[in-house]
Structures are given as C-alpha cells and as structure tokens.
Scaffold this active site. Structure first.
Site, PDB file in Angstrom:
ATOM      1  N   ASP A  17       0.841  -1.197   0.000  1.00 25.01           N
ATOM      2  CA  ASP A  17       0.000   0.000   0.000  1.00 25.01           C
ATOM      3  C   ASP A  17       0.878   1.249   0.000  1.00 25.01           C
ATOM      4  O   ASP A  17       1.738   1.417   0.869  1.00 25.01           O
ATOM      5  CB  ASP A  17      -0.902   0.021   1.235  1.00 25.01           C
ATOM      6  CG  ASP A  17      -2.035  -0.985   1.146  1.00 25.01           C
ATOM      7  OD1 ASP A  17      -2.346  -1.433   0.029  1.00 25.01           O
ATOM      8  OD2 ASP A  17      -2.616  -1.311   2.199  1.00 25.01           O
ATOM      9  N   GLY A  42      -3.411  -5.847   1.994  1.00 23.09           N
ATOM     10  CA  GLY A  42      -4.158  -7.056   1.660  1.00 23.09           C
ATOM     11  C   GLY A  42      -4.875  -7.535   2.909  1.00 23.09           C
ATOM     12  O   GLY A  42      -4.386  -7.345   4.034  1.00 23.09           O
ATOM     13  N   GLY A  43      -6.061  -8.150   2.713  1.00 20.36           N
ATOM     14  CA  GLY A  43      -6.924  -8.479   3.841  1.00 20.36           C
ATOM     15  C   GLY A  43      -6.251  -9.223   4.980  1.00 20.36           C
ATOM     16  O   GLY A  43      -6.170  -8.740   6.109  1.00 20.36           O
ATOM     17  N   GLY A  44      -5.763 -10.428   4.711  1.00 22.90           N
ATOM     18  CA  GLY A  44      -5.173 -11.234   5.774  1.00 22.90           C
ATOM     19  C   GLY A  44      -3.916 -10.630   6.353  1.00 22.90           C
ATOM     20  O   GLY A  44      -3.624 -10.787   7.545  1.00 22.90           O
ATOM     21  N   SER A  95      -1.263  -0.999  -4.236  1.00 22.58           N
ATOM     22  CA  SER A  95      -2.446  -0.154  -4.111  1.00 22.58           C
ATOM     23  C   SER A  95      -1.976   1.257  -3.801  1.00 22.58           C
ATOM     24  O   SER A  95      -0.948   1.456  -3.138  1.00 22.58           O
ATOM     25  CB  SER A  95      -3.368  -0.658  -3.000  1.00 22.58           C
ATOM     26  OG  SER A  95      -3.940  -1.895  -3.358  1.00 22.58           O
ATOM     27  N   GLU A 196     -21.532  -4.587   0.392  1.00 20.66           N
ATOM     28  CA  GLU A 196     -21.561  -5.981  -0.065  1.00 20.66           C
ATOM     29  C   GLU A 196     -22.877  -6.658   0.301  1.00 20.66           C
ATOM     30  O   GLU A 196     -23.420  -7.445  -0.484  1.00 20.66           O
ATOM     31  CB  GLU A 196     -20.382  -6.749   0.554  1.00 20.66           C
ATOM     32  CG  GLU A 196     -19.019  -6.312   0.041  1.00 20.66           C
ATOM     33  CD  GLU A 196     -17.883  -6.766   0.924  1.00 20.66           C
ATOM     34  OE1 GLU A 196     -16.728  -6.684   0.473  1.00 20.66           O
ATOM     35  OE2 GLU A 196     -18.127  -7.185   2.079  1.00 20.66           O
ATOM     36  N   ASP A 262     -10.345  -4.708   8.083  1.00 19.14           N
ATOM     37  CA  ASP A 262      -9.366  -5.733   8.464  1.00 19.14           C
ATOM     38  C   ASP A 262      -9.030  -5.643   9.953  1.00 19.14           C
ATOM     39  O   ASP A 262      -8.858  -6.670  10.628  1.00 19.14           O
ATOM     40  CB  ASP A 262      -8.090  -5.578   7.634  1.00 19.14           C
ATOM     41  CG  ASP A 262      -8.346  -5.676   6.142  1.00 19.14           C
ATOM     42  OD1 ASP A 262      -9.234  -6.450   5.743  1.00 19.14           O
ATOM     43  OD2 ASP A 262      -7.661  -4.973   5.374  1.00 19.14           O
TER      44      ASP A 262
END
Length: 318
Positions: A17, A42-44, A95, A196, A262
């Site tokens: 990022d 990233g998510g995890g 990102s 979502e 997250d």
C-alpha cells in the site's frame, strides 16, 4: 484471560500500500505529491498486523512474487509479524491512495495483481494445509488473485474444517458470491460490509432491520454460524442462531478508512481466540475499526487507541 488459540491468516492477493497527499486533486496539471508512506497490505496481511498491534499473535501466510513481494515481506518483518511467504509466479501488486489536503477526500486506486497459475494454487494449498493446526482460527481475508481456481476458497475452508479450525471469512466479489450462493458446511464467522450486503441481497441496507434480517437469512441457510454486517459509522450487527447484537460505534475524526474492516476482523478474531463472548468480541472489532480510521494511510490502530474506543462503544441486544 486464557491462553490465546492459534490464528493463521491467509492472503491470496496481497499488496504494498502506497499513500501520499497533495494540496488539491485537480485534473490536468502535474500534481506534486508528498513523500509516500509504504505499508504491507491485503486483507489477511492487515488482519495479522492488527492482531500484532493489539498484543496478540498471528501467522500471516501470504502469496508473494517478484521484487514487490519481497518488499511486502520486508515491511511485515519491520512490524515483527510472523510471516509465512509462499512464492508464486506473479508479481505482487500495489495499491495507491491520495488524500486531497483541501477537502480531506481520499482517492484509492487498486492495481490488479498478475495472474497466477495452477502450480501456484497447488503450492498455496499445500502450504496452507501444512500450517493449519488443530482447533485454531483460520482467517481468509481479501480478494482472490486472478488465475486461481474459482473454488480456491472452498478448498481452503474444507481443509481447515478437517482440522476442526474455526474459519473466519471476509472476502468480496465472486468469492463472496460463491460462499453465499452455494453454502456447504457453515463457516464459523462471516464478516460482510454494508455495500456488499446490499449487493448480495439486491436491495439497500437502509435500516438496522434490513441488516439484521439479511444476516439472519445467511445463518438460517447455513452460510455461517455467526454473521457480522457493518453499518458504517453506526456500528456493526452480529447475528447467530441464538444471539443478536448491535455495537454502536463511537464518534471519531476520520483520516483514512483503509484497513478499518481488516482491523475489525483482527480484533474480533483475537478476542474470540482469547475466549471472549460474542458480544465482547464484536465490541473489540468495532473499537479497532473506529480507532483505525483515525490513523494515517494503512497504519492501523494500536492497543491504547482501540481500548479508548472500546470504552466508548455501546452494545445493545436486538
């Protein structure tokens, strides 16, 4: 407080990022950016970072490739996150976020990752199976890299459940559609944000009743044992077969929303891994997300910030 259960996070499409800011975002002239900030993303990855910052322990299994992948590993090492890098053929993506100083608006750009191969998928599944321990928490968070099989997430869930791991999922797009549309064995916890949820339900989540009914339907259909739906600044709703809560979020000054979801998943999973009740774990999730939006870029919150927000959160039974 009892000993923490093991937490393994899985990131199939991580990113480095990059965040910066300019006096104003204007089309046409060259914009002179401030010195950029680099964070592992990233998510995890962010879930594991949040767990670490809140005083817990998590292992981050991450698909990484090329020089950018190595940079991601180095950034995680600098934060002392225990990382399990799995080398893949595609270069790790970036990102990019730019904040307009004049308005405070944040513009976020996600560059797609390079496609992965069937061999990459096999390598990832082998490593995930090797590092999933009995009675642990396995967090699948973030998007699925292009090129991986459509059932990649389902295969990971099946492997984790063979070891009686509690699977926590926070994903999007086709992976989320597949989980909701074709449930097999319920995952332990599904976290889904307001947008979502509206897309999956095919109607807006205008009211608290909308969010509660949507989550209850997912539980009834066997998608997850526990469903948490976000309602933005209002807080989050938790629904299981026998419990329904909303945790009202405190009012905070928003600097960056990157990583807030997250941080929520990391804090809630850590609380559950330490034996907290569902309502207390929900409260920790909302507190961590609220604290994170007050930080710069993808810095995430620390324990003191999360504790301050926790003290202001309010749980209400529904």
């Amino acid at each position: 407080m009892r000993e923490q259960a093991a937490i393994l996070t899985i990131t199939l499409n991580p990113a480095v990022d990059v965040a910066t800011h300019v006096p104003a975002v204007i089309a046409g002239p060259k914009l002179r950016c401030a010195a950029p900030r680099y964070d592992p993303g990233g998510g995890g990855v962010n879930v594991a970072r949040a767990v670490q910052k809140l005083g817990g322990a998590a292992r981050a299994l991450v698909a990484v490739g090329g020089p950018m992948g190595q940079r991601l590993v180095n950034l995680l090492a600098a934060e002392e996150v225990l990382t399990l890098p799995v080398t893949v053929s595609g270069e790790t993506r970036q990102s990019f976020a730019v904040t307009d100083d004049a308005t405070g608006a944040q513009y976020r750009f996600g560059v797609p990752g390079e496609p992965l191969t069937a061999q990459d998928a096999d390598r990832l599944l082998t490593e995930i199976a090797a590092h999933t321990t009995q009675d642990s928490y396995v967090v699948i968070s973030g998007s699925v890299a292009p090129g991986l099989p459509e059932d990649m997430q389902s295969r990971i869930i099946a492997m984790a459940e063979e070891k009686h791991a509690r699977v926590v999922v926070d994903t999007s797009s086709r992976a989320l559609d597949r989980l909701i549309g074709d449930p097999t064995t319920p995952v332990y916890l599904l976290r889904i944000d307001q947008a979502e949820a509206a897309e999956a339900a095919r109607h807006p989540m205008h009211t608290l009743a909308d969010s509660t009914a949507f989550a209850a339907d997912l539980v009834a259909r066997g998608v997850a044992e526990v469903v948490v739906t976000g309602r933005g600044a209002e807080g989050s709703v938790l629904v299981s077969r026998d419990q329904r809560f909303i945790c009202h979020a405190p009012q905070v000054t928003v600097r960056s929303k990157i990583g807030a979801g997250d941080a929520f998943v990391g804090a809630m999973t850590l609380a559950l891994a330490r034996g907290s009740t569902a309502d207390a774990a929900l409260k920790w999730g909302v507190a961590a997300a609220s604290a994170t939006v007050t930080t710069e870029a993808t810095a995430l919150c620390d324990l003191a910030q999360a504790q301050a927000c926790y003290d202001q959160c309010r749980i209400e039974a529904l």
